[in-house]
Design a protein around this motif. Structure first.
Motif, short mmCIF file in Angstrom:
data_model
loop_
_atom_site.label_atom_id
_atom_site.label_comp_id
_atom_site.label_asym_id
_atom_site.label_seq_id
_atom_site.Cartn_x
_atom_site.Cartn_y
_atom_site.Cartn_z
N PRO A 11 0.85 -1.24 -0.02
CA PRO A 11 -0.17 -0.10 0.12
C PRO A 11 0.78 1.07 -0.06
O PRO A 11 0.20 2.46 -0.29
CB PRO A 11 -0.73 -0.08 1.44
N ASP A 41 7.95 -9.83 -3.40
CA ASP A 41 7.65 -10.64 -4.35
C ASP A 41 7.25 -9.79 -5.43
O ASP A 41 6.80 -8.69 -5.27
CB ASP A 41 6.09 -11.39 -3.98
N SER A 65 10.88 -10.39 5.18
CA SER A 65 10.20 -10.73 6.17
C SER A 65 10.77 -11.22 7.24
O SER A 65 11.68 -11.56 7.26
CB SER A 65 9.14 -12.18 5.91
N HIS A 68 8.29 -8.86 14.18
CA HIS A 68 8.23 -7.38 14.19
C HIS A 68 9.38 -6.78 14.69
O HIS A 68 9.92 -6.03 14.09
CB HIS A 68 6.87 -7.07 15.05
N ASN A 98 5.49 -1.58 9.49
CA ASN A 98 6.80 -1.46 10.34
C ASN A 98 7.90 -0.61 9.71
O ASN A 98 8.52 -0.03 10.46
CB ASN A 98 7.40 -2.91 10.35
N GLU A 130 -0.16 -2.14 13.34
CA GLU A 130 -0.32 -0.78 12.70
C GLU A 130 -0.51 0.40 13.70
O GLU A 130 -0.12 1.63 13.41
CB GLU A 130 -1.38 -0.73 11.50
N ARG A 206 -5.15 -9.44 7.26
CA ARG A 206 -4.92 -9.22 8.69
C ARG A 206 -4.63 -10.15 9.58
O ARG A 206 -5.43 -11.27 9.53
CB ARG A 206 -6.14 -8.06 9.32
N HIS A 237 -3.30 -12.51 -0.54
CA HIS A 237 -2.22 -12.02 0.05
C HIS A 237 -1.38 -13.48 0.24
O HIS A 237 -1.87 -14.21 0.81
CB HIS A 237 -2.59 -11.30 1.24
C1 UD1 Z 1 2.07 -5.51 5.83
C2 UD1 Z 1 1.69 -4.51 6.77
C3 UD1 Z 1 0.17 -4.15 6.94
C4 UD1 Z 1 -0.24 -3.67 5.53
C5 UD1 Z 1 0.13 -5.14 4.57
C6 UD1 Z 1 -0.01 -4.87 3.13
C7 UD1 Z 1 2.93 -4.48 8.97
C8 UD1 Z 1 3.14 -4.57 10.46
N1 UD1 Z 1 2.07 -4.85 8.12
O1 UD1 Z 1 1.61 -6.69 6.29
O2 UD1 Z 1 0.05 -3.22 7.76
O3 UD1 Z 1 -1.66 -3.67 5.43
O4 UD1 Z 1 1.71 -5.15 4.70
O5 UD1 Z 1 0.05 -5.95 2.37
O6 UD1 Z 1 3.84 -3.53 8.57
N2 UD1 Z 1 5.22 -12.45 2.01
C9 UD1 Z 1 5.44 -12.86 1.08
N3 UD1 Z 1 6.13 -12.02 0.10
C10 UD1 Z 1 6.27 -10.82 0.06
C11 UD1 Z 1 5.71 -10.10 1.21
C12 UD1 Z 1 5.31 -10.99 2.61
O7 UD1 Z 1 5.43 -13.92 0.95
O8 UD1 Z 1 6.39 -9.88 -0.84
C13 UD1 Z 1 4.71 -13.04 3.29
C14 UD1 Z 1 5.70 -13.67 4.16
O9 UD1 Z 1 5.35 -14.85 4.46
C15 UD1 Z 1 5.68 -12.65 5.34
C16 UD1 Z 1 4.10 -12.32 5.38
O10 UD1 Z 1 3.94 -12.45 4.11
O11 UD1 Z 1 5.92 -13.31 6.54
C17 UD1 Z 1 3.95 -11.03 6.03
O12 UD1 Z 1 4.50 -10.07 5.64
P1 UD1 Z 1 4.83 -8.63 6.25
O13 UD1 Z 1 5.48 -7.64 5.53
O14 UD1 Z 1 5.19 -8.98 7.66
O15 UD1 Z 1 3.27 -8.46 6.70
P2 UD1 Z 1 2.06 -8.26 5.66
O16 UD1 Z 1 0.98 -8.94 6.37
O17 UD1 Z 1 2.23 -8.28 4.35
#
Ligand code: UD1
Length: 365
Positions: A11, A41, A65, A68, A98, A130, A206, A237
């Motif tokens: 976002p 990704d 990833s 926190h 974050n 958040e 979420r 997602h």
């Molecule tokens: C993050 C934000 C959230 C936002 C969301 C939008 C925080 C705390 N959270 O959440 O506010 O609404 O982004 O998408 O900053 N992963 C992938 N590929 C990627 C990125 C993430 O596979 O490119 C997977 C990984 O397993 C990772 C998990 O998604 O552990 C979560 O990613 P993370 O960036 O920690 O939080 P989001 O759930 O994406």
């Protein structure tokens, strides 16, 4: 004026794009894009740079990833030397992820001015990561650009001096307004074999919804049931996909008629939202985009940091207990008419840049 634009997660890219474009036109400004790499990704990051016409970031910190604490710490450790070397006059952070908080902390401790775009939003729910990011970022920012009046009120209540608060409107809407025509031309509904106004668009990511096995499996049951009445497109997602696999829930959704896709690009997403009967989501951005487009939105959360989308817009909070009733209301045409909030007009970036331009002129005189 050397200005760092920090982006990290999906976002964020829509929020820095109009700022980058506006700054690029100014001779006094030198924008520098910092991608922390929180999202990495292709379909969570590169696709958005491509869709939004953003250049490659000047630097990618590649944090990826983690927990926190890990993610926040990695961003801080990687961003500090960049600030020391590049010596920006301002670091602009957006949203509430974050990386937003991590980069604000780094800059602030180095004595570099911090501006927060999308300041002042509060869900009053500290179980959301958040919310903590918002409170910390706002408390140390030198300039706080708010999207709506509730943002100003929240900041004033927290003791932020009013001179630091500038209500400029919603930066997401700049990107939406600039890209809507292109999104419509794409006709993504035909790619998925669904008809205008006859499908539901879903995104859910979420932790409160998808990290718990029980709640995720109840959600999937609801969606499978809904898909029997109307086509459902679920743009999934990676967090949600990973959990479905881990919990073994994917077996129960096979053959349910749900259309599950990987995350979609910006134009495709907006094109689908624009023609949907309604949207079911827990995303912050989609609550705003549906309000602007006048599309009914059910937000599967107990609260929202964007209350204006409920008071003025087309948004309604829902829960697993009342979801079926809410869905039936919308399928039967019982939806409220919304209005577009003030200053959600596609000119927010210009208002932000004018603030910096004025400061730059004052500095020079
Ligand atoms: C993050 C934000 C959230 C936002 C969301 C939008 C925080 C705390 N959270 O959440 O506010 O609404 O982004 O998408 O900053 N992963 C992938 N590929 C990627 C990125 C993430 O596979 O490119 C997977 C990984 O397993 C990772 C998990 O998604 O552990 C979560 O990613 P993370 O960036 O920690 O939080 P989001 O759930 O994406």
């Amino acid at each position: 004026m050397h200005i760092h634009l920090v982006c990290a997660a999906r976002p964020n890219f829509m929020k820095i794009a109009p700022l980058y474009r506006a700054l690029k036109k100014e001779v006094w400004a030198k924008p520098f894009i910092v991608h922390t790499g929180q999202h990495y990704d292709i379909d969570m990051s590169d696709a958005f740079f491509r869709d939004l016409g953003l250049p490659e970031p000047n630097i990618n910190l590649g944090v990826g990833s983690g927990s926190h604490a890990e993610q926040t710490a990695w961003v801080m450790m990687a961003f500090e030397p960049v600030c020391i070397q590049e010596k920006p006059d301002w670091v602009i952070v957006v949203g509430d992820v974050n990386s937003t908080m991590a980069c604000a902390l780094v800059a602030s401790k180095l004595g570099i001015k911090v501006a927060h775009v999308e300041a002042g939003l509060r869900s009053f729910d500290k179980s959301m990561p958040e919310e903590i990011n918002r409170i910390v970022t706002d408390s140390i920012s030198d300039l706080l650009f708010t999207p709506s009046e509730d943002g100003d009120a929240n900041l004033l209540r927290e003791g932020i001096p009013k001179e630091k608060i500038k209500r400029v409107g919603n930066i997401m809407i700049d990107t939406l307004a600039a890209n809507l025509e292109k999104a419509r031309q794409l006709k993504p509904d035909s790619r998925f074999g669904v008809k205008e106004n006859n499908y539901v668009f879903v995104t859910l990511h979420r932790p409160s919804n998808v990290d718990d096995m029980h709640s995720l499996s109840v959600i999937m049951d609801h969606l499978a049931k809904l898909a029997k009445k109307i086509p459902v497109i679920f743009a999934m997602h990676p967090r949600t996909k990973k959990n479905l696999q881990q919990f073994g829930i994917h077996n129960t959704i096979n053959g349910s008629g749900l259309i599950i896709t990987s995350p979609l690009g910006y134009h495709e997403t907006i094109g689908l939202v624009d023609k949907a009967r309604f949207v079911l989501t827990d995303s912050g951005g989609l609550q705003e985009e549906t309000t602007f487009l006048g599309i009914p939105c059910l937000t599967l959360r107990p609260n929202t940091e964007r209350p204006i989308t409920i008071t003025n817009g087309t948004n309604k909070l829902t829960s697993l207990e009342i979801l079926e009733q809410d869905v039936n209301d919308l399928l039967n045409g019982r939806n409220k008419k919304g209005a577009i909030p003030e200053l959600w007009d596609g000119h927010t970036a210009e208002r932000i840049i004018t603030t910096f331009k004025d400061m730059n002129e004052q500095r020079g005189s």
